[in-house]
Design a protein around this motif. Structure first.
Motif, PDB file in Angstrom:
ATOM      1  N   THR A 257      10.238  14.248  15.212  1.00 11.83           N
ATOM      2  CA  THR A 257      11.472  15.037  15.328  1.00 11.83           C
ATOM      3  C   THR A 257      11.296  16.106  16.394  1.00 11.83           C
ATOM      4  OG1 THR A 257      10.813  16.701  13.685  1.00 11.83           O
ATOM      5  CG2 THR A 257      11.880  14.692  12.854  1.00 11.83           C
ATOM      6  N   HIS A 289      15.925  26.464  18.123  1.00 11.19           N
ATOM      7  CA  HIS A 289      16.028  25.340  17.194  1.00 11.19           C
ATOM      8  C   HIS A 289      14.682  25.060  16.541  1.00 11.19           C
ATOM      9  CE1 HIS A 289      15.691  21.037  16.178  1.00 11.19           C
ATOM     10  NE2 HIS A 289      16.946  21.128  15.808  1.00 11.19           N
ATOM     11  N   SER A 372      18.179  11.851  21.133  1.00  6.91           N
ATOM     12  CA  SER A 372      19.512  12.316  20.747  1.00  6.91           C
ATOM     13  C   SER A 372      19.486  13.766  20.282  1.00  6.91           C
ATOM     14  CB  SER A 372      20.069  11.426  19.632  1.00  6.91           C
ATOM     15  OG  SER A 372      20.241  10.103  20.081  1.00  6.91           O
ATOM     16  N   GLU A 373      18.467  14.127  19.509  1.00  5.27           N
ATOM     17  CA  GLU A 373      18.363  15.485  18.991  1.00  5.27           C
ATOM     18  C   GLU A 373      18.166  16.485  20.131  1.00  5.27           C
ATOM     19  OE1 GLU A 373      15.987  17.874  15.416  1.00  5.27           O
ATOM     20  OE2 GLU A 373      15.199  15.960  16.189  1.00  5.27           O
ATOM     21  N   GLU A 376      21.437  16.842  22.150  1.00  9.89           N
ATOM     22  CA  GLU A 376      22.450  17.623  21.429  1.00  9.89           C
ATOM     23  C   GLU A 376      22.150  19.113  21.499  1.00  9.89           C
ATOM     24  OE1 GLU A 376      24.393  17.973  16.942  1.00  9.89           O
ATOM     25  OE2 GLU A 376      23.114  16.271  17.482  1.00  9.89           O
TER      26      GLU A 376
END
Length: 395
Positions: A257, A289, A372-373, A376
């Motif tokens: 992740t 984040h 994708s994370e 974004e």
């Protein structure tokens, strides 16, 4: 006891130990000779054993010293042999459809790397070599004479062996002021020195990149980093390799992740206030984040190779106009895909974000989810903090 003492005395005289050892032995044997004979014998035996070990160490030291010259003579041969093994075509690729092109690309990348190493070894020394520098778009976007020398080397040999192939080189394209479009003809795409600023400054993260496209698609890539002695190879449908060993960074990090990731980016040559704010805002948002670490290494090609290896988890570019060019992507893209990695464009430039080597932006990562994370998070920062037109930021 007398015989033992006599032997100890002879051994002691022959050994010539350091003064501290001699004083200890003398004082101990003299003292013990006045005491119990059993203790005296034990002490003598202990000295004999110690002396024997000492002699063995001396003999080993002499042997090692004698062998050192031979070792020095053989060192280059051993190193050369090891390098030959690392830099040979892996046996799994011997039957690949691009074996002739691959063998040539490996040889040329090693030769070009040797040109780079000559300058690198002198940086910061009294023997530092001077290399001429040619600016491109700005003072911070430049090429050295080694860039030109390497590109000329690679192009001349490709033309000689594959006269019908097309060639796109970074320095040639910069001189012409445009990047040719791909055709259906086999096309080589070359970055003769990627990470030129690192190279000129004597920083080790720089490389030679040689890629091949067939039917407008990258099918083979060779990247050689001479300062770290790493050769990366990728052939479509045949795997990716580092120094002859298969790498699977994507397959081995399929669950990674963003919070667990090392995130990489390059600021490129953009220096306007607006561009700097946009790029740093994206980094700020990633840090807020959460991630393991952020890196800016100075070589886009090596960034991608490190993703393929799993040393870096995700890399992005193109927040503003710092996006990369086909010679930054071609070879390393093959290596990444063959290592199981994923990619898309940062913005929806075309075909719903499908990446190609002419894309103005990209995100490469060890798996689709982290790509994708990361995208974004970067675009959310771009949209909210910088008031960018929302139509450009399709998710």
């Amino acid at each position: 006891v007398a015989q033992l003492n006599k032997y100890v005395s002879i051994t002691h005289n022959n050994l010539r130990p350091v003064p501290e050892q001699r004083l200890f032995i003398d004082s101990q044997t003299n003292k013990m000779s006045k005491g119990n004979s059993f203790i005296n014998a034990a002490a003598a035996i202990g000295v004999v054993v110690a002396s024997s070990l000492y002699i063995q160490r001396l003999q080993k030291a002499v042997k090692d010293r004698d062998l050192s010259k031979d070792n020095d003579l053989n060192l280059k041969e051993e190193t050369s042999s090891a390098d030959e093994q690392k830099f040979s075509v892996p046996k799994e690729l011997k039957l690949c459809p691009y074996i002739a092109e691959l063998e040539l690309a490996i040889r040329l990348s090693l030769e070009a790397g040797a040109n780079m190493l000559e300058h690198y070894e002198t940086v910061g020394t009294e023997n530092q070599s001077s290399i001429s520098v040619m600016t491109k778009g700005s003072d911070i976007d430049f090429a050295t004479e080694i860039d030109t020398k390497n590109e000329d080397l690679v192009i001349s040999h490709i033309k000689s062996k594959f006269p019908k192939h097309m060639i796109i080189g970074e320095e040639t394209s910069a001189a012409d002021g445009n990047i040719p479009e791909l055709t259906d003809k086999p096309t080589w795409i070359i970055d003769p020195v990627d990470g030129t600023t690192n190279f000129a400054s004597g920083l080790p993260l720089t490389c030679v990149s040689i890629g091949l496209c067939v039917n407008k698609e990258p099918v083979m890539g060779v990247v050689f980093a001479p300062m770290t002695n790493e050769l990366y190879i990728g052939v479509k449908d045949h795997g990716a390799y580092r120094n002859g060993v298969r790498i699977r960074g994507g397959y081995m990090n399929s669950k990674k992740t963003l919070e667990e990731s090392i995130v990489c980016f390059e600021f490129g040559y953009s220096r306007s206030g607006d561009a700097v704010e946009k790029m740093t805002s994206a980094v700020t948002n990633i840090l807020n984040h959460g991630c393991k670490s952020c890196k800016c290494l100075g070589s886009g090609v090596l960034d991608l190779c490190y993703v393929a290896r799993g040393s870096i988890d995700v890399v992005y570019t193109g927040v503003v106009d710092e996006g990369w060019k086909p010679w930054d992507y071609c070879a390393a893209t093959v290596i990444c895909y063959e290592a199981g990695c994923a990619a898309r464009t940062l913005y929806d430039e075309h075909d719903g974000g499908v990446f190609n080597i002419y894309s103005k932006s990209m995100v490469f990562g060890v798996n689709k989810a982290v790509v994708s994370e990361c995208r974004e998070v970067v675009l959310k920062s771009h949209l909210i903090n910088l008031n960018v037109v929302g139509a450009r930021l399709k998710f």
